[in-house]
Scaffold this active site. Structure first.
Site, mmCIF file in Angstrom:
data_model
loop_
_atom_site.group_PDB
_atom_site.id
_atom_site.type_symbol
_atom_site.label_atom_id
_atom_site.label_comp_id
_atom_site.label_asym_id
_atom_site.label_seq_id
_atom_site.Cartn_x
_atom_site.Cartn_y
_atom_site.Cartn_z
ATOM 1 N N GLU A 124 48.237 -34.929 40.888
ATOM 2 C CA GLU A 124 47.405 -35.456 41.980
ATOM 3 C C GLU A 124 48.161 -36.441 42.856
ATOM 4 O O GLU A 124 47.864 -36.578 44.051
ATOM 5 C CB GLU A 124 46.142 -36.123 41.431
ATOM 6 C CG GLU A 124 45.131 -35.161 40.817
ATOM 7 C CD GLU A 124 45.376 -34.944 39.327
ATOM 8 O OE1 GLU A 124 46.453 -35.355 38.827
ATOM 9 O OE2 GLU A 124 44.502 -34.363 38.670
ATOM 10 N N PHE B 70 32.475 -39.192 30.267
ATOM 11 C CA PHE B 70 33.781 -38.556 30.213
ATOM 12 C C PHE B 70 34.379 -38.443 31.622
ATOM 13 O O PHE B 70 33.727 -37.977 32.543
ATOM 14 C CB PHE B 70 33.651 -37.160 29.593
ATOM 15 C CG PHE B 70 34.945 -36.400 29.548
ATOM 16 C CD1 PHE B 70 36.003 -36.838 28.769
ATOM 17 C CD2 PHE B 70 35.130 -35.242 30.310
ATOM 18 C CE1 PHE B 70 37.199 -36.150 28.727
ATOM 19 C CE2 PHE B 70 36.327 -34.547 30.272
ATOM 20 C CZ PHE B 70 37.367 -35.012 29.477
ATOM 21 N N GLN B 71 35.606 -38.896 31.764
ATOM 22 C CA GLN B 71 36.329 -38.872 33.041
ATOM 23 C C GLN B 71 35.603 -39.616 34.153
ATOM 24 O O GLN B 71 35.657 -39.232 35.313
ATOM 25 C CB GLN B 71 36.659 -37.436 33.465
ATOM 26 C CG GLN B 71 37.668 -36.781 32.517
ATOM 27 C CD GLN B 71 38.290 -35.522 33.066
ATOM 28 O OE1 GLN B 71 37.678 -34.820 33.865
ATOM 29 N NE2 GLN B 71 39.508 -35.215 32.627
ATOM 30 N N LYS C 10 28.716 -35.091 41.228
ATOM 31 C CA LYS C 10 28.448 -33.664 41.094
ATOM 32 C C LYS C 10 27.217 -33.211 41.892
ATOM 33 O O LYS C 10 27.242 -32.135 42.494
ATOM 34 C CB LYS C 10 28.285 -33.297 39.623
ATOM 35 C CG LYS C 10 29.216 -32.165 39.241
ATOM 36 C CD LYS C 10 29.264 -31.925 37.756
ATOM 37 C CE LYS C 10 30.065 -30.643 37.521
ATOM 38 N NZ LYS C 10 30.195 -30.309 36.118
ATOM 39 N N MET D 66 69.614 -48.559 44.115
ATOM 40 C CA MET D 66 69.303 -49.801 44.815
ATOM 41 C C MET D 66 69.216 -50.975 43.839
ATOM 42 O O MET D 66 69.744 -52.058 44.112
ATOM 43 C CB MET D 66 67.992 -49.652 45.595
ATOM 44 C CG MET D 66 67.660 -50.822 46.482
ATOM 45 S SD MET D 66 68.915 -51.124 47.748
ATOM 46 C CE MET D 66 68.175 -50.310 49.163
#
Lengths: 570, 163
Positions: A48, A110-111, A160, A472
């Site tokens: 993602e 959940f999630q 949802k 760097m």
């Protein structure tokens, strides 16, 4: 109609028919709508974070909103780095995150993650859509917010219900949102004051920031430079707004800035600053920054005035219309561009600051790679970068002519952004070549996107400046920590040619300077993504640089090392 | 350092208070008091905040506030304003003498007794914050059980020219 289809329809109505996304439990209904929709394409990324960066790359290359989609919980939190990157560079990204059903909200389902809280400090605004009937207006508002005035990312959360519920009402005609209307025109007397300032000072300078690029005001700024014959310095974000080879473009200022540009900042008597927020990376010690100059700041965001640097005059508004007004006033007053001692001197200094980067030694000097890339690409091709030494080499030596052809994470400094940026840019501009100049450390952070390139048939060419180090930080450790190389050695474990092979792609190993040209030619000639892995000198340093907290005068190293500042006085 | 009163007119949307409070934290401001309520305009709320700061920082804060999408307007009500706060105080009463003293102070400060029984008294005072402070100082000789305050609210005064 279901809410999920309304989401796609609203996006399409607003010119978005491609998204970068990754599915998960709470966005199954949304992707179910994508399944049936032939006019809509989702690029299935492999992480993602890459979705957010690719949407950002799309936005920066096109100037239009770029859209990312992720599921709730870990999917959404993976967007966070990409949103932060877009926020710091004011890029119009619209990110959708799924969310658990409203009746589960707040119950540690959940999630579930509180993305409204998590995205708050790194977005311009965020929305949660609970009712399907609000989808159309909310998405229109979100796009308006992301793209208007000072652009920025907007996060839209989709519980949802809003995806599976039916639309029961017609879409509203208007979707008004506060603080997003056109900026008021600048006052005439302010424009006149600005014009008088530019005409009546001995050593004027223009400092161009990323805001000029965002305002699509490249044409105006170039006209202004020609009309006034005035030297100009840029920030990293403004690279491409003025052609790098323009005799009056002194280059990038700041911590790793060109000595010519930093010299101009410290010696000008008037600096007109456009769309630049005076980041600590460009000012060095703020008390010493441009101490002898009067500063006129032009910005769309009034909170940038006097934030980091105290200025003498400000004009708030759209930089493009302000420049239009200024050009109109100046054209009445100027017959032909004036040749001043100052502009002659600055042109000379620019030349002194240009060193020969056609370096034939082995191991390969990173500047040689940039030189070969300059020769291999067209002016309209797009170059993205990761973050680190390679990014600064590109900032210094890459020749760009047009805005939106150089894409890099400036404010947030996000390693790993370069490759997904390139994927997004390629989707936005399919007809040009897109090259990602990257480091071995930076590239690995999103190298899984090679699979995306293969599956979705996207060609974005990573050119890796490989020194087996986090270069760097290694440079800092060398200069400021007595070469105590703590946790910066990456080793030569990763075989990028085999990595490409694992994804069914080609990889090319380059170890001699003479091989760079052919490798680039081959990679750019391929139809698919090809990795060009260039082994460079392990301990090269990007110079000049400022010591931390130093003033712009204290920059050391670089092409003018021997000459130092004294030579400028001649 | 000086105490400023900032009035923020906002669209009554979910999360707007979180957005503003987050901004105060990120920009390093400490809120002294906060009061939120509906206004004369439907769909708009007014958030009244007092904080200690200096003029330059307040200017920057106001500019940051006006950037928040749901913010309609920001005004500085530090000068030329009517400032009020409501405070409820519950005291324990130990004997009739103490009760009479407390009631005497309530009358002196033009406060109001909301409820009273043999052992406790609840007092309401609506006044300028510094006067409330004085009142609490006086009452600190007694058994303070609980103090609750609304936070400062303010409104621009009418002025001599009615402008």
């Amino acid at each position: 109609m279901k809410g999920s289809q309304m989401i796609l329809n609203t996006l399409k109505d607003n010119g978005v028919n491609t998204t970068f996304g990754y599915p998960g439990g709470s966005v199954i209904p949304l992707f179910d709508a994508v399944y049936n929709d032939n006019e809509f394409r989702n690029i299935l990324v492999r992480h993602e974070q890459a979705a957010a960066h690719a949407a950002d790359g799309y936005a920066r290359a096109s100037g239009n909103v770029g859209v990312a989609i992720a599921t709730s919980g870990p999917g959404a939190t993976n967007l966070v780095t990409g949103l932060g990157t877009a926020y710091y560079d004011s890029s119009p990204v619209l990110a959708f995150g799924g969310q658990v059903s409203v009746n589960f909200l707040g119950k540690d389902a959940f999630q579930e993650s509180d993305m409204m809280g998590i995205t708050l400090p790194i977005t311009k605004h965020n929305f949660q859509i609970r009712n399907p009937d609000d989808i159309n207006a909310t998405i229109r508002k979100a796009i308006k917010i992301a793209t208007s005035r000072r652009p920025g990312p907007v996060y839209v959360e989709l519980p949802k219900e809003c995806q599976v519920g039916d639309i029961t009402k017609p879409n509203p005609k208007t979707a008004e949102v506060l603080n997003c209307g056109p900026m008021p025109r600048a006052k005439k007397e302010d424009i006149k004051k600005l014009a008088d300032g530019l005409l009546n000072t001995q050593a004027p300078l223009i400092l161009v920031g990323g805001g000029v690029l965002l305002a699509n005001a490249s044409g105006q700024i170039n006209k202004l430079i020609e009309l006034l014959n005035i030297p100009v310095a840029t920030t990293l974000m403004a690279k491409g707004v003025i052609p790098d080879n323009h005799p009056l473009n002194l280059g990038m200022i700041g911590m790793h800035g060109r000595k010519s540009a930093n010299y101009a900042i410290m010696n000008a008597d008037l600096i007109v600053v456009l769309g630049c927020r005076f980041s600590d990376r460009i000012t060095g010690d703020t008390d010493a920054f441009a101490r002898d100059a009067k500063i006129i700041q032009i910005d769309i965001d009034s909170s940038e005035i006097n934030k980091n640097i105290d200025i003498d005059m400000s004009i708030i508004g759209d930089v493009k219309s302000i420049l239009d007004d200024l050009l109109a006033v100046l054209k009445m007053k100027i017959k032909s561009p004036k040749q001043t001692d100052w502009s002659k001197k600055m042109k000379k200094i620019k030349q002194l600051c240009c060193c020969d980067i056609d370096i034939g030694k082995t191991p390969i000097d990173p500047r040689k790679v940039i030189k070969e890339i300059n020769a291999a690409i067209k002016d309209t091709d797009i170059v993205t970068t990761g973050v680190g030494q390679h990014q600064m080499y590109a900032a210094h030596f890459l020749e760009r002519k047009y805005p939106r052809t150089f894409i890099t994470s400036g404010g947030f400094g996000t390693m790993g952004s370069g490759f997904p940026f390139a994927i997004g840019a390629k989707i936005a501009k399919p007809d040009v070549e897109v090259i990602d100049i990257d480091g071995d450390g930076s590239f690995i952070m999103n190298s899984q996107e090679l699979a995306t390139c293969k599956e979705e048939n996207i060609k974005a060419t990573p050119v890796i400046l490989n020194n087996n180090y986090l270069g760097m930080v290694r440079q800092w450790l060398e200069i400021f920590y007595g070469r105590r190389y703590s946790q910066v050695g990456l080793g030569n474990t990763t075989d990028f040619v085999k990595m490409a092979d694992a994804y069914g792609l080609e990889g090319i190993l380059v170890e001699k300077p003479s091989e760079i040209k052919d490798a680039l030619k081959e990679a750019m000639g391929n139809d698919e993504t090809t990795i060009v892995n260039i082994m460079i000198e392990k301990e090269s340093n990007i110079l000049p640089m400022l010591p931390p907290g130093g003033t712009l005068k204290e920059a050391f190293g670089g092409c003018m090392e021997q000459a130092g500042y004294e030579c400028f006085e001649k | 350092m000086k105490t400023y009163i900032i009035s923020i007119l906002v669209a009554d949307e979910p999360g707007v208070l979180l957005k503003l409070c987050g901004l105060f934290v990120r920009r390093g401001f400490n809120i002294n008091t906060i009061a939120v309520g509906s206004t004369e305009k439907k769909g708009l709320s007014r958030i009244m905040i007092t904080l200690n700061s200096d003029g330059k920082k307040i200017t920057q804060l106001k500019k940051q506030l006006i950037k928040v999408i749901d913010v309609v307007g920001v005004s500085d009500l530090t000068e030329n304003t009517i400032v009020e706060e409501l405070c409820l105080i519950k005291l324990g009463i130990n004997g009739e003498k103490e009760r009479d003293e407390i009631i005497n102070n309530v009358n002196l400060f033009k406060a109001k007794i909301i409820d009273i029984n043999k052992t406790n008294i609840i007092i309401q005072i609506t006044d300028r914050p510094n006067k409330i402070k004085n009142f609490i100082d006086v009452l600190s000789d007694y058994e303070i059980v609980k103090i609750t305050r609304t936070g400062t609210v303010a409104i621009k005064d009418i002025g001599t020219n009615n402008n």
